[in-house]
Design an enzyme around this catalytic site. Structure first.
Site, PDB file in Angstrom:
ATOM      1  N   GLY A  26       0.808  -1.226   0.000  1.00  0.00           N
ATOM      2  CA  GLY A  26       0.000   0.000   0.000  1.00  0.00           C
ATOM      3  C   GLY A  26       0.834   1.266   0.000  1.00  0.00           C
ATOM      4  O   GLY A  26       0.506   2.244   0.671  1.00  0.00           O
ATOM      5  N   LEU A  27       1.902   1.256  -0.794  1.00  0.00           N
ATOM      6  CA  LEU A  27       2.871   2.352  -0.718  1.00  0.00           C
ATOM      7  C   LEU A  27       2.566   3.522  -1.644  1.00  0.00           C
ATOM      8  O   LEU A  27       3.161   4.586  -1.513  1.00  0.00           O
ATOM      9  CB  LEU A  27       4.265   1.825  -1.102  1.00  0.00           C
ATOM     10  N   ALA A  28       1.668   3.321  -2.606  1.00  0.00           N
ATOM     11  CA  ALA A  28       1.623   4.269  -3.727  1.00  0.00           C
ATOM     12  C   ALA A  28       0.576   5.356  -3.560  1.00  0.00           C
ATOM     13  O   ALA A  28      -0.621   5.069  -3.434  1.00  0.00           O
ATOM     14  CB  ALA A  28       1.380   3.494  -5.018  1.00  0.00           C
ATOM     15  N   HIS A  29       1.015   6.590  -3.596  1.00  0.00           N
ATOM     16  CA  HIS A  29       0.131   7.740  -3.400  1.00  0.00           C
ATOM     17  C   HIS A  29      -0.799   7.948  -4.595  1.00  0.00           C
ATOM     18  O   HIS A  29      -0.363   7.943  -5.747  1.00  0.00           O
ATOM     19  CB  HIS A  29       0.985   9.000  -3.189  1.00  0.00           C
ATOM     20  N   ALA A  33      -5.858   1.093  -6.190  1.00  0.00           N
ATOM     21  CA  ALA A  33      -5.660  -0.368  -6.103  1.00  0.00           C
ATOM     22  C   ALA A  33      -4.587  -0.696  -5.072  1.00  0.00           C
ATOM     23  O   ALA A  33      -4.750  -1.612  -4.252  1.00  0.00           O
ATOM     24  CB  ALA A  33      -5.272  -0.922  -7.477  1.00  0.00           C
ATOM     25  N   SER A  34      -3.494   0.056  -5.084  1.00  0.00           N
ATOM     26  CA  SER A  34      -2.411  -0.189  -4.126  1.00  0.00           C
ATOM     27  C   SER A  34      -2.919   0.000  -2.695  1.00  0.00           C
ATOM     28  O   SER A  34      -2.680  -0.839  -1.817  1.00  0.00           O
ATOM     29  CB  SER A  34      -1.238   0.755  -4.424  1.00  0.00           C
ATOM     30  N   GLU A 180       7.675  11.083 -13.813  1.00  0.00           N
ATOM     31  CA  GLU A 180       7.238   9.681 -13.734  1.00  0.00           C
ATOM     32  C   GLU A 180       7.370   8.975 -15.082  1.00  0.00           C
ATOM     33  O   GLU A 180       6.755   7.936 -15.327  1.00  0.00           O
ATOM     34  CB  GLU A 180       5.805   9.609 -13.191  1.00  0.00           C
ATOM     35  N   ARG A 223       1.514  13.860  -9.437  1.00  0.00           N
ATOM     36  CA  ARG A 223       2.926  13.461  -9.422  1.00  0.00           C
ATOM     37  C   ARG A 223       3.781  14.263 -10.403  1.00  0.00           C
ATOM     38  O   ARG A 223       4.755  14.899 -10.031  1.00  0.00           O
ATOM     39  CB  ARG A 223       3.031  11.962  -9.729  1.00  0.00           C
ATOM     40  N   HIS A 259      -1.277   8.535 -13.011  1.00  0.00           N
ATOM     41  CA  HIS A 259      -0.488   8.734 -14.242  1.00  0.00           C
ATOM     42  C   HIS A 259      -1.474   8.913 -15.385  1.00  0.00           C
ATOM     43  O   HIS A 259      -2.549   8.288 -15.380  1.00  0.00           O
ATOM     44  CB  HIS A 259       0.376   7.501 -14.569  1.00  0.00           C
ATOM     45  N   ASP A 261      -1.410   7.538 -18.159  1.00  0.00           N
ATOM     46  CA  ASP A 261      -1.697   6.285 -18.872  1.00  0.00           C
ATOM     47  C   ASP A 261      -2.790   5.465 -18.192  1.00  0.00           C
ATOM     48  O   ASP A 261      -3.126   4.380 -18.643  1.00  0.00           O
ATOM     49  CB  ASP A 261      -0.423   5.461 -19.124  1.00  0.00           C
ATOM     50  N   CYS A 381       1.222  -0.184 -17.951  1.00  0.00           N
ATOM     51  CA  CYS A 381       2.220   0.153 -16.917  1.00  0.00           C
ATOM     52  C   CYS A 381       3.425  -0.765 -17.019  1.00  0.00           C
ATOM     53  O   CYS A 381       4.543  -0.378 -16.683  1.00  0.00           O
ATOM     54  CB  CYS A 381       1.652  -0.044 -15.518  1.00  0.00           C
TER      55      CYS A 381
HETATM   56  O1  SUG Z   1       3.691   4.042  -8.923  1.00  0.00           O
HETATM   57  N1  SUG Z   1       2.338   1.041  -7.714  1.00  0.00           N
HETATM   58  C1  SUG Z   1       2.802   1.832  -8.834  1.00  0.00           C
HETATM   59  C2  SUG Z   1       1.980   1.497 -10.064  1.00  0.00           C
HETATM   60  C3  SUG Z   1       2.569   2.135 -11.274  1.00  0.00           C
HETATM   61  C4  SUG Z   1       1.692   1.997 -12.460  1.00  0.00           C
HETATM   62  N2  SUG Z   1       2.325   2.557 -13.585  1.00  0.00           N
HETATM   63  C5  SUG Z   1       1.718   3.280 -14.559  1.00  0.00           C
HETATM   64  N3  SUG Z   1       0.507   3.753 -14.421  1.00  0.00           N
HETATM   65  N4  SUG Z   1       2.382   3.528 -15.606  1.00  0.00           N
HETATM   66  C6  SUG Z   1       2.741   3.334  -8.558  1.00  0.00           C
HETATM   67  O2  SUG Z   1       1.715   3.789  -8.047  1.00  0.00           O
HETATM   68  C7  SUG Z   1       2.469  -0.020  -5.519  1.00  0.00           C
HETATM   69  C8  SUG Z   1       3.509  -0.618  -4.593  1.00  0.00           C
HETATM   70  C9  SUG Z   1       2.940  -1.062  -3.282  1.00  0.00           C
HETATM   71  O3  SUG Z   1       1.930  -0.512  -2.868  1.00  0.00           O
HETATM   72  O4  SUG Z   1       3.515  -1.940  -2.636  1.00  0.00           O
HETATM   73  C10 SUG Z   1       3.071   0.881  -6.580  1.00  0.00           C
HETATM   74  O5  SUG Z   1       4.122   1.428  -6.417  1.00  0.00           O
END
Ligand code: SUG
Length: 458
Positions: A26-29, A33-34, A180, A223, A259, A261, A381
């Site tokens: 759950g690291l992604a701002h 889904a993360s 990014e 971002r 992003h 995309d 991605c």
């Molecule tokens: O940066 N998820 C990535 C997903 C990147 C998707 N890339 C594109 N859309 N091109 C992010 O958000 C989740 C990692 C974690 O939660 O453990 C993460 O980093």
């Protein structure tokens, strides 16, 4: 069946091979889904095999498919930089005791989403006739900011011949220049070897100029900055007539479009996008039309309205995180995540787009990349697009191209080295570090890359 001529300029899709520490932390701002899968048990083996199956299917369908290696995780060099001392396993144990959040971040397999690895300008658009690369600084999050040096080393090893390839330093890793990579960049053109217009998409201004031009996103911080997109274009020598800088809509960012995309995809002259993608939709289309027109190209916009697909459904299914690929017969196929087929509105919209003769999209194919999707990463991605002439392909490291043999080797390599279960608490297991290093050391010889990782040179 039509096939591509051996001397054709091709778009090569370099997919990130999912690393052995793929997990849900759950690291992604701004990535819904993360956040919603945080703490769940992942299956790194299945994740890597799903990615390889997609690569193999696209290779078998005639597309040029490459692979980029994962990064060493946990990133022990980062622990040393943060003041931990001792052997790698001692540092890992000390970090886990001091702050497990650090261990989760330095263990992320997020480099698998290679759309964020770098921004690429094909040689056909660059003043010096070389392919230009800028590794993304990914400074918006700690777990991804640590990717840039290894990404740059891998790209430099693969594209080593400096008569064909130019590598630029990642932008300064500070919020004003948050970059990014290709996830916020599309090149629109008639054919890959014709000049193109570069659509750079950003979400916020980076530097304070004492004025606010547009209201920003409220729920999530965007971002990519305008300044970062401008700087990458400058590094690559792109002129004003070759670039369009478009701001994402705040509504989309707040709905989980971290992003561009996630909400738009371009290929050739086609821009497939949701009506909420841009802050100024009409302005973006007008500028693209005008700049493409001057290069003799005609924009083919494929607009998806919110009546057809809600913004929430677009984000949940990742309809736009698809790969739009040109087949040898000139028609396009759109590669979507399997989730799209299960959503009635999205599936109906895909059928409409395929039936509509006003665009060259002739079919769609769905693939299961669920392990990646649950962290917010769909088919698009997982891939970095690099347009390469035949001479440029001949100049790059050959073993990163996927064929049936390489696919078998990589599948067996995954089956030998990957776990099928990983919970966030397992990340501090010193055995996982050893497994990773053994696996990655073997992989660099398999891909003919030499010692690209710091641990191999220590
Ligand atoms: O940066 N998820 C990535 C997903 C990147 C998707 N890339 C594109 N859309 N091109 C992010 O958000 C989740 C990692 C974690 O939660 O453990 C993460 O980093």
């Amino acid at each position: 069946m039509n096939t591509f001529a051996p001397d054709a300029t091709r778009e090569v899709n370099f997919d990130g091979l999912v690393g052995p520490t793929h997990n849900y932390s759950g690291l992604a701002h701004g990535n819904i889904a993360s956040a919603s899968h945080r703490g769940l048990v992942s299956n790194p083996r299945e994740a890597a095999l799903q990615g390889l199956a997609k690569m193999k299917a696209l290779h078998d369908a005639g597309f040029a498919q490459g692979v980029l290696p994962p990064q060493p995780r946990p990133a022990i060099d980062m622990l040393a930089r943060l003041g931990f001392t001792g052997s790698p396993s001692q540092m890992l144990a000390a970090a886990q005791a001091a702050d497990p959040a650090i261990v989760r971040a330095i263990s992320s397999a997020a480099a698998m989403w290679t759309a964020n690895a770098a921004t690429i300008t094909p040689s056909f658009d660059a003043p010096d006739g070389r392919v230009h690369f800028t590794a993304a600084n990914l400074q918006s999050s700690f777990h991804r900011a640590i990717e840039a040096p290894t990404t740059a080393a891998a790209l430099a090893a693969i594209f080593a011949d400096n008569s064909h390839f130019a590598h630029h330093p990642a932008l300064p890793a500070t919020p004003a220049f948050a970059d990014e990579g290709a996830a916020n960049h599309s090149r629109l053109c008639t054919t890959y070897d014709a000049p193109g217009v570069h659509l750079f998409v950003y979400g916020r201004d980076g530097l304070d100029r004492g004025e606010t031009t547009q209201p920003g996103a409220k729920r999530f911080t965007a971002r990519q900055t305008w300044e970062a997109s401008q700087a990458v274009a400058r590094q690559h020598g792109l002129g004003a007539g070759q670039c369009v800088f478009a701001r994402q809509s705040a509504e989309a960012i707040d709905a989980g479009v971290f992003h561009n995309d996630v909400i738009a995809v371009g290929n050739g002259p086609v821009l497939l996008y949701h009506e909420t993608a841009f802050a100024d939709e009409a302005g973006v289309l007008a500028e693209l039309r005008e700049k493409m027109g001057r290069l003799g190209a005609t924009l083919c916009p494929v607009r998806v309205s919110r009546q057809a697909v809600s913004l929430a459904d677009a984000v949940a299914t990742y309809l736009f995180n698809s790969q739009l690929l040109t087949r040898a017969d000139g028609a396009m196929v759109v590669i979507v995540p399997a989730e799209c087929q299960r959503n009635r509105a999205v599936a109906a919209e895909l059928d409409r787009i395929v039936a509509d003769e006003a665009n060259p999209i002739a079919e769609y194919r769905a693939y299961d990349v669920k392990q990646s999707m649950d962290n917010g990463g769909g088919p698009a991605c997982l891939r970095l697009r690099v347009v390469l002439s035949a001479a440029e392909r001949a100049a790059m490291a050959p073993a990163v191209m996927l064929d049936a043999t390489r696919h078998t080797q990589l599948t067996e390599w995954v089956e030998r080295h990957y776990r099928d279960r990983l919970a966030p608490d397992d990340l501090a297991d010193p055995a996982l570090l050893d497994e990773n290093r053994t696996a990655l050391d073997e992989l660099t010889s398999l891909l003919g890359l030499g010692p690209i990782y710091a641990f191999q040179r220590a």
